[in-house]
Design a protein around this motif. Structure first.
Motif, PDB file in Angstrom:
ATOM      1  N   ALA A  24     -31.513 -45.087 -34.189  1.00  0.00           N
ATOM      2  CA  ALA A  24     -30.656 -44.397 -33.223  1.00  0.00           C
ATOM      3  C   ALA A  24     -30.898 -45.019 -31.864  1.00  0.00           C
ATOM      4  CB  ALA A  24     -30.976 -42.903 -33.184  1.00  0.00           C
ATOM      5  N   ALA A  25     -29.903 -44.928 -31.009  1.00  0.00           N
ATOM      6  CA  ALA A  25     -30.050 -45.395 -29.628  1.00  0.00           C
ATOM      7  C   ALA A  25     -29.917 -44.199 -28.698  1.00  0.00           C
ATOM      8  CB  ALA A  25     -28.994 -46.444 -29.294  1.00  0.00           C
ATOM      9  N   PHE A  26     -30.611 -44.284 -27.568  1.00  0.00           N
ATOM     10  CA  PHE A  26     -30.479 -43.272 -26.524  1.00  0.00           C
ATOM     11  C   PHE A  26     -30.187 -44.030 -25.240  1.00  0.00           C
ATOM     12  CE2 PHE A  26     -31.762 -38.658 -26.207  1.00  0.00           C
ATOM     13  CZ  PHE A  26     -31.068 -38.435 -25.024  1.00  0.00           C
ATOM     14  N   ILE A 106     -26.271 -49.597 -35.681  1.00  0.00           N
ATOM     15  CA  ILE A 106     -26.833 -48.316 -35.245  1.00  0.00           C
ATOM     16  C   ILE A 106     -25.746 -47.251 -35.380  1.00  0.00           C
ATOM     17  CG2 ILE A 106     -27.778 -47.036 -33.292  1.00  0.00           C
ATOM     18  CD1 ILE A 106     -28.925 -49.680 -32.243  1.00  0.00           C
ATOM     19  N   ASP A 107     -25.983 -46.273 -36.226  1.00  0.00           N
ATOM     20  CA  ASP A 107     -24.918 -45.312 -36.544  1.00  0.00           C
ATOM     21  C   ASP A 107     -25.007 -44.011 -35.760  1.00  0.00           C
ATOM     22  OD1 ASP A 107     -27.113 -44.186 -37.762  1.00  0.00           O
ATOM     23  OD2 ASP A 107     -26.347 -44.343 -39.806  1.00  0.00           O
ATOM     24  N   LEU A 108     -26.021 -43.890 -34.896  1.00  0.00           N
ATOM     25  CA  LEU A 108     -26.170 -42.686 -34.083  1.00  0.00           C
ATOM     26  C   LEU A 108     -26.569 -43.086 -32.666  1.00  0.00           C
ATOM     27  CD1 LEU A 108     -26.521 -39.623 -33.575  1.00  0.00           C
ATOM     28  CD2 LEU A 108     -28.865 -39.849 -34.462  1.00  0.00           C
ATOM     29  N   GLY A 143     -21.047 -41.275 -43.412  1.00  0.00           N
ATOM     30  CA  GLY A 143     -20.775 -42.670 -43.106  1.00  0.00           C
ATOM     31  C   GLY A 143     -20.086 -42.901 -41.780  1.00  0.00           C
ATOM     32  N   ARG A 144     -19.611 -41.834 -41.153  1.00  0.00           N
ATOM     33  CA  ARG A 144     -18.939 -41.992 -39.869  1.00  0.00           C
ATOM     34  C   ARG A 144     -19.969 -41.976 -38.739  1.00  0.00           C
ATOM     35  NH1 ARG A 144     -13.839 -38.426 -37.632  1.00  0.00           N
ATOM     36  NH2 ARG A 144     -13.356 -39.715 -35.822  1.00  0.00           N
ATOM     37  N   ARG A 145     -19.815 -42.858 -37.788  1.00  0.00           N
ATOM     38  CA  ARG A 145     -20.780 -42.964 -36.697  1.00  0.00           C
ATOM     39  C   ARG A 145     -20.677 -41.769 -35.754  1.00  0.00           C
ATOM     40  NH1 ARG A 145     -21.355 -49.361 -35.306  1.00  0.00           N
ATOM     41  NH2 ARG A 145     -21.401 -50.072 -37.457  1.00  0.00           N
ATOM     42  N   SER A 275     -28.851 -56.490 -36.908  1.00  0.00           N
ATOM     43  CA  SER A 275     -28.883 -55.180 -37.553  1.00  0.00           C
ATOM     44  C   SER A 275     -27.953 -55.111 -38.760  1.00  0.00           C
ATOM     45  CB  SER A 275     -28.515 -54.085 -36.544  1.00  0.00           C
ATOM     46  OG  SER A 275     -27.181 -54.226 -36.094  1.00  0.00           O
ATOM     47  N   ARG A 276     -27.073 -56.088 -38.907  1.00  0.00           N
ATOM     48  CA  ARG A 276     -26.213 -56.141 -40.086  1.00  0.00           C
ATOM     49  C   ARG A 276     -26.942 -56.723 -41.290  1.00  0.00           C
ATOM     50  NH1 ARG A 276     -20.596 -58.403 -37.300  1.00  0.00           N
ATOM     51  NH2 ARG A 276     -20.784 -57.211 -35.361  1.00  0.00           N
ATOM     52  N   GLY A 277     -28.149 -57.242 -41.032  1.00  0.00           N
ATOM     53  CA  GLY A 277     -28.988 -57.730 -42.119  1.00  0.00           C
ATOM     54  C   GLY A 277     -28.500 -59.033 -42.724  1.00  0.00           C
ATOM     55  N   PRO A 278     -29.077 -59.420 -43.877  1.00  0.00           N
ATOM     56  CA  PRO A 278     -28.687 -60.659 -44.555  1.00  0.00           C
ATOM     57  C   PRO A 278     -27.425 -60.468 -45.388  1.00  0.00           C
ATOM     58  CG  PRO A 278     -30.482 -59.627 -45.740  1.00  0.00           C
ATOM     59  CD  PRO A 278     -30.214 -58.754 -44.541  1.00  0.00           C
ATOM     60  N   THR A 279     -26.289 -60.314 -44.722  1.00  0.00           N
ATOM     61  CA  THR A 279     -25.033 -60.015 -45.400  1.00  0.00           C
ATOM     62  C   THR A 279     -23.999 -61.102 -45.128  1.00  0.00           C
ATOM     63  OG1 THR A 279     -24.341 -58.669 -43.497  1.00  0.00           O
ATOM     64  CG2 THR A 279     -25.397 -57.522 -45.325  1.00  0.00           C
ATOM     65  N   MET A 280     -23.137 -61.351 -46.094  1.00  0.00           N
ATOM     66  CA  MET A 280     -22.158 -62.417 -45.949  1.00  0.00           C
ATOM     67  C   MET A 280     -20.863 -62.079 -46.678  1.00  0.00           C
ATOM     68  SD  MET A 280     -22.582 -66.509 -46.689  1.00  0.00           S
ATOM     69  CE  MET A 280     -22.928 -66.339 -48.439  1.00  0.00           C
TER      70      MET A 280
END
Length: 460
Positions: A24-26, A106-108, A143-145, A275-280
């Motif tokens: 989460a971010a503040f 970051i979803d929150l 799943g919604r931010r 933050s999206r990780g090892p995705t392609m």
């Protein structure tokens, strides 16, 4: 003793947590500063002058706001109107910081800002916004931010709901019980990134008190990104910042300090992508199989020391050739690939007539947006208008892009000349020469370039 950590450590830890849905971010006013919004001093100064007060940076600004309300017999009308008018007249737009946060996994996001710049920065999939206790009580779709406005929102809250005076801060956890309970829960469950706050910022003070109360029983780590203090404003500014960083460590918050605004933006950009990780995601022409795509897919499967997650967008042609070759090679080598492929529905691919209709390209982008916002890298083989649309969208969403030229007549050379796409390509002379000329690279070289910018964490 240096009380701070490296920016690289902060970026890596927040990115890992975000990729698994545990971050989460503040964020505070510093995030909105580049948008030229008025600060607290600008907002309060004209209301304080009739009382004979000349506001300075060292003032207790919530205290000044309290004086203004006191002088109005407890009415907050003039203060609320001043804030609303100032924000509206600024005509501010989301800045680079907002966009980086919106592009991250970051979803929150919690914020003490009153403006709505952060929520308008999301390129797709508008987040659900909570600005009062009654909002917290309602469930939102999985799943919604989420964006939680801890101090209210100028466009959603009433004058009495904004947190701005000394009394508001003192009574926050009493007057906002559901918001307070949600904050306690999130502080215990999530790895937090604090951004946009500086030493002495009153907006964060009560939050840090709550963090201190929970520090002894919270296993999750918290981090704060700060810009280096300016000694021209106070001779001991750097020393004070160092002491604050040391005190924050006492309550479980590690600080990383960058030198300037550019480094701050770079850190948030890194989080947005890592933050999206090892995705392609693999795209390309949909009408024929691609021999090069097959070879590259097979090569990736042979790299048993890496863990790239493939996004299957149910496309035909090059994308299908790549994924099928990957699966065939993994099965041959007895590698469990079930966690290596993530499926995304694609109505566009189910109706062949849509694939050649240029008027429906905006719909394709709409359907692809959520997937591409989650992708670290887009690997694009030569293709037509659909491939071009997906590459352009990937660039807009900040993905790493790798164009794989198959011949001089393909799409790669043209796409590589588009400025905002080219800056996302690997900065490798041999690669760029190959792309510009339409000369295919070796599969192993392509995979090496893919992996160079991708985090190598285990993704399952």
């Amino acid at each position: 003793m240096n009380p701070t950590i490296s920016t690289e450590t902060l970026v890596e830890e927040i990115s890992k947590a975000a990729f698994t849905g545990n971050a989460a971010a503040f964020v505070g006013a510093g995030i909105s500063t580049p948008s030229k919004l008025p600060n607290w001093m600008d907002l309060l100064r004209p209301l304080a002058e009739p009382m004979g007060l000349q506001i300075t940076e060292d003032d207790d600004l919530p205290g000044i706001a309290q004086y203004i309300v006191n002088m109005s017999a407890g009415s907050r009308t003039s203060l609320f109107a001043r804030i609303k008018t100032a924000i509206k007249q600024s005509k501010s737009k989301p800045n680079h910081y907002h966009q980086s946060l919106a592009r991250s996994a970051i979803d929150l996001v919690w914020t003490t800002n009153y403006d709505d710049l952060l929520e308008t920065a999301y390129p797709v999939g508008a987040p659900v916004v909570h600005s009062r206790d009654t909002d917290i009580a309602h469930h939102h779709e999985p799943g919604r931010r989420e964006i939680i406005k801890a101090h209210g929102c100028i466009n959603r809250s009433s004058a009495d709901e904004l947190v701005i005076t000394r009394e508001d801060f003192e009574d926050y956890f009493v007057k906002h019980p559901l918001m307070a309970e949600r904050l306690r829960s999130d502080l215990q469950r999530k790895t937090f990134l604090f951004a946009g706050y500086g030493y002495g910022d009153p907006n964060i003070a009560s939050i840090l008190v709550e963090a201190r109360r929970l520090a002894h029983k919270v296993p999750k780590q918290r981090y704060m990104l700060q810009r280096k203090a300016d000694p021209s404003k106070a001779p001991d500014a750097i020393q004070r910042q160092q002491q604050w960083a040391m005190d924050l460590r006492r309550i479980g918050i590690d600080c990383a300090i960058v030198n300037n605004f550019d480094e701050y933006a770079d850190a948030l950009d890194s989080i947005a992508l890592r933050s999206r990780g090892p995705t392609m995601y693999v795209t390309g022409g949909h009408t024929a199989n691609s021999k090069l795509a097959e070879e590259v897919g097979r090569e990736l499967a042979k790299r048993t020391d890496v863990s790239v997650v493939l996004f299957d967008g149910q496309s035909t042609g090059a994308s299908r050739s790549f994924i099928q070759a990957f699966v065939d090679q993994a099965a041959k080598d007895r590698i469990d690939f079930r966690e290596r492929i993530r499926y995304f529905p694609n109505p566009y691919a189910q109706v062949p007539a849509l694939s050649n209709d240029p008027e429906l390209l905006p719909r394709l982008k709409e359907w692809r947006a959520e997937m591409l916002r989650s992708a670290n890298t887009v690997l694009a083989f030569d293709g037509g208008m659909g491939t071009r649309a997906e590459v352009e969208l990937a660039a807009d969403l900040g993905c790493n892009i790798l164009l794989c030229a198959e011949n001089s007549a393909g799409s790669s050379a043209g796409l590589a000349q588009i400025a905002h796409i080219r800056k996302l390509l690997p900065d490798d002379h041999e690669y760029l020469s190959s792309t510009d000329s339409g000369t295919p690279m070796q599969p192993a070289e392509i995979i090496d370039l893919v992996l160079a910018k991708m985090p190598q964490w285990k993704s399952w």
